[in-house]
Design an enzyme around this catalytic site. Structure first.
Site, PDB file in Angstrom:
ATOM      1  N   GLY A  13       0.844  -1.199   0.000  1.00 20.81           N
ATOM      2  CA  GLY A  13       0.000   0.000   0.000  1.00 20.81           C
ATOM      3  C   GLY A  13       0.877   1.245   0.000  1.00 20.81           C
ATOM      4  N   ASP A  17      -2.810   6.546   1.043  1.00 17.31           N
ATOM      5  CA  ASP A  17      -2.981   7.722   1.895  1.00 17.31           C
ATOM      6  C   ASP A  17      -2.201   7.586   3.212  1.00 17.31           C
ATOM      7  OD1 ASP A  17      -4.611  10.121   2.808  1.00 17.31           O
ATOM      8  OD2 ASP A  17      -5.190   8.649   4.308  1.00 17.31           O
ATOM      9  N   LEU A  18      -2.354   6.461   3.867  1.00 19.01           N
ATOM     10  CA  LEU A  18      -1.683   6.281   5.165  1.00 19.01           C
ATOM     11  C   LEU A  18      -0.169   6.386   4.993  1.00 19.01           C
ATOM     12  CD1 LEU A  18      -2.088   5.359   8.220  1.00 19.01           C
ATOM     13  CD2 LEU A  18      -1.304   3.151   7.396  1.00 19.01           C
ATOM     14  N   LYS A 150      -5.095  -1.059  11.627  1.00 16.91           N
ATOM     15  CA  LYS A 150      -6.480  -1.345  11.971  1.00 16.91           C
ATOM     16  C   LYS A 150      -7.333  -1.207  10.713  1.00 16.91           C
ATOM     17  CE  LYS A 150      -9.068   2.757  12.918  1.00 16.91           C
ATOM     18  NZ  LYS A 150      -9.816   3.631  13.735  1.00 16.91           N
ATOM     19  N   ASP A 179      -2.402   0.255  17.175  1.00 16.46           N
ATOM     20  CA  ASP A 179      -3.503   1.125  17.591  1.00 16.46           C
ATOM     21  C   ASP A 179      -2.814   2.447  17.851  1.00 16.46           C
ATOM     22  OD1 ASP A 179      -5.233   2.692  19.176  1.00 16.46           O
ATOM     23  OD2 ASP A 179      -6.405   0.907  19.606  1.00 16.46           O
ATOM     24  N   HIS A 180      -2.985   3.404  16.953  1.00 16.10           N
ATOM     25  CA  HIS A 180      -2.087   4.565  17.020  1.00 16.10           C
ATOM     26  C   HIS A 180      -2.286   5.388  18.292  1.00 16.10           C
ATOM     27  CE1 HIS A 180      -5.508   6.633  15.140  1.00 16.10           C
ATOM     28  NE2 HIS A 180      -5.011   7.714  15.681  1.00 16.10           N
ATOM     29  N   GLU A 218     -15.098  14.257  17.712  1.00 17.67           N
ATOM     30  CA  GLU A 218     -14.618  14.946  16.519  1.00 17.67           C
ATOM     31  C   GLU A 218     -15.656  15.965  16.083  1.00 17.67           C
ATOM     32  OE1 GLU A 218     -12.975  12.400  13.343  1.00 17.67           O
ATOM     33  OE2 GLU A 218     -13.251  10.808  14.823  1.00 17.67           O
ATOM     34  N   HIS A 242      -9.516   2.042  20.217  1.00 20.16           N
ATOM     35  CA  HIS A 242      -8.890   3.178  20.902  1.00 20.16           C
ATOM     36  C   HIS A 242      -9.426   3.378  22.325  1.00 20.16           C
ATOM     37  CE1 HIS A 242      -7.469   3.763  16.943  1.00 20.16           C
ATOM     38  NE2 HIS A 242      -8.499   4.441  16.485  1.00 20.16           N
ATOM     39  N   LYS A 340     -18.978  11.839  15.850  1.00 21.29           N
ATOM     40  CA  LYS A 340     -18.617  12.816  14.827  1.00 21.29           C
ATOM     41  C   LYS A 340     -19.589  13.985  14.927  1.00 21.29           C
ATOM     42  CE  LYS A 340     -16.215   9.772  11.739  1.00 21.29           C
ATOM     43  NZ  LYS A 340     -14.882  10.361  11.959  1.00 21.29           N
ATOM     44  N   LYS A 345     -13.320  19.147  18.759  1.00 20.42           N
ATOM     45  CA  LYS A 345     -12.506  17.932  18.837  1.00 20.42           C
ATOM     46  C   LYS A 345     -12.038  17.799  20.294  1.00 20.42           C
ATOM     47  CE  LYS A 345      -8.429  15.987  16.551  1.00 20.42           C
ATOM     48  NZ  LYS A 345      -8.912  14.628  16.467  1.00 20.42           N
TER      49      LYS A 345
HETATM   50  P1  NAD Z   1      -5.590   3.739   0.323  1.00 16.39           P
HETATM   51  O1  NAD Z   1      -6.795   3.274  -0.437  1.00 16.39           O
HETATM   52  O2  NAD Z   1      -5.196   5.157   0.228  1.00 16.39           O
HETATM   53  O3  NAD Z   1      -4.345   2.852  -0.106  1.00 16.39           O
HETATM   54  C1  NAD Z   1      -4.453   1.466  -0.348  1.00 16.39           C
HETATM   55  C2  NAD Z   1      -3.187   0.970  -1.007  1.00 16.39           C
HETATM   56  O4  NAD Z   1      -3.342  -0.415  -1.327  1.00 16.39           O
HETATM   57  C3  NAD Z   1      -2.845   1.671  -2.300  1.00 16.39           C
HETATM   58  O5  NAD Z   1      -1.443   1.848  -2.329  1.00 16.39           O
HETATM   59  C4  NAD Z   1      -3.274   0.649  -3.383  1.00 16.39           C
HETATM   60  O6  NAD Z   1      -2.559   0.794  -4.588  1.00 16.39           O
HETATM   61  C5  NAD Z   1      -2.940  -0.636  -2.689  1.00 16.39           C
HETATM   62  N1  NAD Z   1      -3.677  -1.796  -3.248  1.00 16.39           N
HETATM   63  C6  NAD Z   1      -5.013  -1.921  -3.401  1.00 16.39           C
HETATM   64  N2  NAD Z   1      -5.306  -3.125  -3.952  1.00 16.39           N
HETATM   65  C7  NAD Z   1      -4.139  -3.796  -4.136  1.00 16.39           C
HETATM   66  C8  NAD Z   1      -3.765  -5.074  -4.652  1.00 16.39           C
HETATM   67  N3  NAD Z   1      -4.678  -5.933  -5.100  1.00 16.39           N
HETATM   68  N4  NAD Z   1      -2.448  -5.409  -4.667  1.00 16.39           N
HETATM   69  C9  NAD Z   1      -1.517  -4.554  -4.214  1.00 16.39           C
HETATM   70  N5  NAD Z   1      -1.790  -3.315  -3.705  1.00 16.39           N
HETATM   71  C10 NAD Z   1      -3.090  -2.938  -3.667  1.00 16.39           C
HETATM   72  O7  NAD Z   1      -5.851   3.284   1.849  1.00 16.39           O
HETATM   73  P2  NAD Z   1      -5.218   3.918   3.182  1.00 16.39           P
HETATM   74  O8  NAD Z   1      -6.121   4.975   3.672  1.00 16.39           O
HETATM   75  O9  NAD Z   1      -3.793   4.246   2.949  1.00 16.39           O
HETATM   76  O10 NAD Z   1      -5.381   2.701   4.210  1.00 16.39           O
HETATM   77  C11 NAD Z   1      -4.521   1.579   4.183  1.00 16.39           C
HETATM   78  C12 NAD Z   1      -4.747   0.758   5.449  1.00 16.39           C
HETATM   79  O11 NAD Z   1      -4.467   1.542   6.594  1.00 16.39           O
HETATM   80  C13 NAD Z   1      -6.177   0.258   5.622  1.00 16.39           C
HETATM   81  O12 NAD Z   1      -6.138  -0.984   6.270  1.00 16.39           O
HETATM   82  C14 NAD Z   1      -6.794   1.280   6.565  1.00 16.39           C
HETATM   83  O13 NAD Z   1      -7.865   0.742   7.304  1.00 16.39           O
HETATM   84  C15 NAD Z   1      -5.601   1.565   7.450  1.00 16.39           C
HETATM   85  N6  NAD Z   1      -5.657   2.876   8.115  1.00 16.39           N
HETATM   86  C16 NAD Z   1      -5.595   4.017   7.381  1.00 16.39           C
HETATM   87  C17 NAD Z   1      -5.619   5.251   8.032  1.00 16.39           C
HETATM   88  C18 NAD Z   1      -5.495   6.545   7.270  1.00 16.39           C
HETATM   89  O14 NAD Z   1      -5.368   7.575   7.932  1.00 16.39           O
HETATM   90  N7  NAD Z   1      -5.518   6.534   5.958  1.00 16.39           N
HETATM   91  C19 NAD Z   1      -5.713   5.299   9.424  1.00 16.39           C
HETATM   92  C20 NAD Z   1      -5.771   4.106  10.147  1.00 16.39           C
HETATM   93  C21 NAD Z   1      -5.735   2.900   9.478  1.00 16.39           C
END
Ligand code: NAD
Length: 479
Positions: A13, A17-18, A150, A179-180, A218, A242, A340, A345
Site C-alpha cells: 500500500g 494515503d496512510l 487497523k 492502535d495509534h 470529533e 482506541h 462525529k 474535537k
Molecule cells: P488507500 O486506499 O489510500 O491505499 C491502499 C493501497 O493499497 C494503495 O497503495 C493501493 O494501490 C494498494 N492496493 C489496493 N489493492 C491492491 C492489490 N490488489 N495489490 C496490491 N496493492 C493494492 O488506503 P489507506 O487509507 O492508505 O489505508 C490503508 C490501510 O491503513 C487500511 O487498512 C486502513 O484501514 C488503514 N488505516 C488508514 C488510516 C489513514 O489515515 N488513511 C488510518 C488508520 C488505518
C-alpha cells in the site's frame, strides 16, 4: 543522538494515503534524528506501475506538506526509496520483492532485518502474510516483523479468521498490531504518571473513584470516508480499539511493570474481566446516534454524505457504560463516548473521585482530567484548571513535558518496531476480549431499527447520552 537502526521496510500500500500522510513523514523525522541514516531502504509496493523516480517524487511531495526543510535533505532521504509494482495475489511478485529486498540489503547493509508494513485494505492482510511466508521472504539472520494496521477484523469471528491466517505465517512475538492511540505521548505517559504519584495510584480503585469518563469527540463528519464508515460505525471504529486501549492504560494493574509480558498480561486480565452485556443490558447501557444537518441546514446529514445509504443504520455517535468484574474496579462505571460532528474535537479522560478520597489528602469529589492531545502545556487539569495552579499536589508529571519533542504517534511506534518493543501494540488476547464485548452490542443494535438521524450536527449527541449518566446521579464532565 539515538543509535542508528538498520532495516528494509516493505510497505504494502506504498502509494496510499496512510503511507504518504503518516509513514513517510514519520520515517523522515527519524532520518533527521539519525535513527535512520545509512542502513535502511523502503520498498513501496502497490498495483500501479510507478518508477522509482516517480515514487520518490510522491514521497517528497508528501514531505513538503509537513516540513519546510531544505529540499536537498528530502532528496537524500528519498534516495532510500524504491518501488515495486505488486499484486497481492500474484506469487511471482513476491519473488521479485524478495530479490529486490536482498539486493537493497547488500547495498545498504541493512542486517537482514525486515519490516513488513500492511498499509493496505484489511481484506489483504492474511493473503500477504501467507505469501511472505510461503514465498520465503523472511530472512534467517535478521528479524522479520509484521505490522498490521487497523481494523483488525470487523467482529470476533473475522478477527479470529484473520489472526489464524497471520499466525500461521508469523509468530505472535513478531506481530505488531497498530492502535495509534498507543503511540500518543499522553497514553504512553500514563503508567509513568501513575507510578510516580503514589497518592494518585492509591486512589485509582473502586474505593475512591466515582466514575471514569473517556471521550473521543470529533467536530468533522465522515468527510470522504463514507464508504468505509458504512462498514464500520463508531462502535467498531473507535470503541473496540482506541477507547478500550485508553481504559487499559488507566485501569490495568501494576503501572510500574517494565516487562512487556507483564504489562500485556495485566491488560489482558483487565479486558477478560469486562462485564459482558445481555441484550437488555445493551439497551440500558449503550446509546447510539447518527448526525443530522446542523441548525442552519448548512451541513450534510450523515445520510446525505457520499457513498452512504439514504436509510443508513450506521451510528456516528455512541455513549455507553462499561463495567469490570474485578476486585479493583467492580462497581465503577467507565462512561465512554465518541462521535462525529460534536461541537469540538476532544480526546480526554476524566477521573471523578468520590468523597472518601479525602482520606488520602485529595479534596473530595476532585475531577482529574488527562488531555490526550497536547496542543499546549495544559495536559493535566484538576477541576478544570491546570494541575500546577490547583493547590493540590497529589499529581505531578515525572518531568516537565517537552512539548518541542512533539513525537508523532506513528514516529514513536516505528521506533518501537525497530527496537523490538511490543509494549505499545495490541495482543491477540486483548482483541479477543474486546471484540466479544463489542459484538454483543453490535448484534443487539443490528436486530433493532434505530430512529435515525437523532442528533443535530454541532451538538453533544442525542439526549439519551445525558440520561445515561443522570440515571446514575452522574453527569459528563466535558459538556
Ligand atoms: P488507500 O486506499 O489510500 O491505499 C491502499 C493501497 O493499497 C494503495 O497503495 C493501493 O494501490 C494498494 N492496493 C489496493 N489493492 C491492491 C492489490 N490488489 N495489490 C496490491 N496493492 C493494492 O488506503 P489507506 O487509507 O492508505 O489505508 C490503508 C490501510 O491503513 C487500511 O487498512 C486502513 O484501514 C488503514 N488505516 C488508514 C488510516 C489513514 O489515515 N488513511 C488510518 C488508520 C488505518
Amino acid at each position: 543522538m539515538d543509535t542508528e537502526k538498520s532495516a528494509i521496510f516493505i510497505i504494502f500500500g506504498g502509494s496510499g494515503d496512510l503511507a504518504h500522510r503518516k509513514l513517510y513523514p514519520s520515517l523522515f523525522r527519524l532520518y533527521k534524528t539519525g535513527l535512520l541514516k545509512d542502513h535502511f531502504a523502503v520498498i513501496g509496493t502497490a498495483r500501479r506501475p510507478w518508477s522509482d523516480d516517480y515514487f520518490r517524487g510522491t514521497v517528497i511531495t508528501s514531505l513538503e506538506e509537513s516540513f519546510d526543510d531544505d529540499k536537498k535533505i528530502m532528496e537524500e532521504f528519498a534516495k532510500h526509496f524504491f518501488y515495486q509494482s505488486h499484486d497481492v495475489n500474484d506469487s511471482e511478485h513476491y519473488i521479485a520483492l524478495k530479490n529486490l529486498a536482498a539486493k537493497l540489503d547488500d547495498q545498504f547493509e541493512a542486517g537482514h532485518n525486515r519490516v513488513y508494513y500492511m498499509a493496505i485494505a484489511p481484506r489483504f492482510f492474511g493473503t500477504v502474510a501467507e505469501h511472505l511466508n510461503s514465498e520465503g521472504l523472511k530472512t534467517k539472520d535478521g528479524y522479520n516483523r509484521l505490522v498490521i494496521e487497523k481494523p483488525f477484523g470487523r467482529d470476533l469471528d473475522s478477527a479470529c479468521e484473520l489472526n489464524g491466517n497471520i499466525s500461521k505465517a508469523f509468530p505472535e512475538d513478531d506481530i505488531y498490531r497498530i492502535d495509534h492511540y498507543l503511540g500518543k505521548e499522553m497514553i504512553q505517559d500514563i503508567p509513568n504518571i501513575r507510578a510516580n504519584n503514589p497518592k494518585f495510584e492509591a486512589a485509582l480503585n473502586n474505593k475512591y473513584v466515582s466514575n471514569i469518563q473517556v471521550t473521543l469527540a470529533e467536530s468533522l463528519g465522515v468527510e470522504d470516508r463514507g464508504g468505509y464508515y458504512e462498514t464500520a460505525g463508531v462502535l467498531r471504529d473507535m470503541v473496540q480499539n482506541h477507547i478500550m486501549q485508553i481504559i487499559g492504560s488507566i485501569a490495568s494493574d501494576d503501572p510500574e511493570a517494565k516487562d512487556a509480558g507483564v504489562i500485556h498480561k495485566n491488560k489482558c486480565d483487565l479486558f477478560a474481566s469486562l462485564k459482558n452485556l445481555t441484550p437488555e443490558e445493551v439497551d440500558k447501557n449503550f446509546v447510539r446516534g447518527q448526525y443530522d444537518t446542523d441548525e442552519l441546514g448548512d451541513e450534510k446529514a450523515y445520510r446525505q454524505e457520499d457513498k452512504v445509504a439514504e436509510d443508513s443504520q450506521i451510528e456516528t455517535f455512541t455513549a455507553g457504560k462499561v463495567e469490570f468484574n474485578s476486585k479493583r474496579w467492580s462497581g465503577v462505571p467507565f462512561y465512554v463516548r465518541s462521535g462525529k460532528r460534536m461541537p469540538n474535537k476532544a480526546s480526554r479522560i476524566d477521573i471523578v473521585f468520590n468523597e472518601k478520597v479525602s482520606e488520602l489528602g485529595i479534596k473530595p469529589n476532585t475531577v482529574l482530567t488527562l488531555l490526550i492531545e497536547r496542543t499546549n502545556d495544559h495536559s493535566i487539569l484538576i477541576n478544570g484548571i491546570d494541575y500546577k495552579e490547583s493547590g493540590q499536589d497529589f499529581i505531578k508529571f515525572p518531568e516537565e513535558p517537552e512539548f518541542t519533542k512533539a513525537c508523532e504517534a506513528y514516529e514513536s511506534l516505528i521506533i518501537d518496531i525497530l527496537s523490538g518493543n511490543r509494549v505499545h501494540f495490541t495482543l491477540w488476547d486483548e482483541l479477543r476480549s474486546t471484540w466479544k464485548y463489542i459484538d454483543s452490542i453490535r448484534e443487539r443494535w443490528d436486530s433493532q431499527k434505530a430512529d435515525f438521524p437523532n442528533y443535530i450536527s454541532g451538538t453533544m449527541g442525542p439526549d439519551s447520552a445525558e440520561m445515561l449518566l443522570e440515571r446514575d446521579g452522574n453527569s459528563w464532565i466535558w459538556d
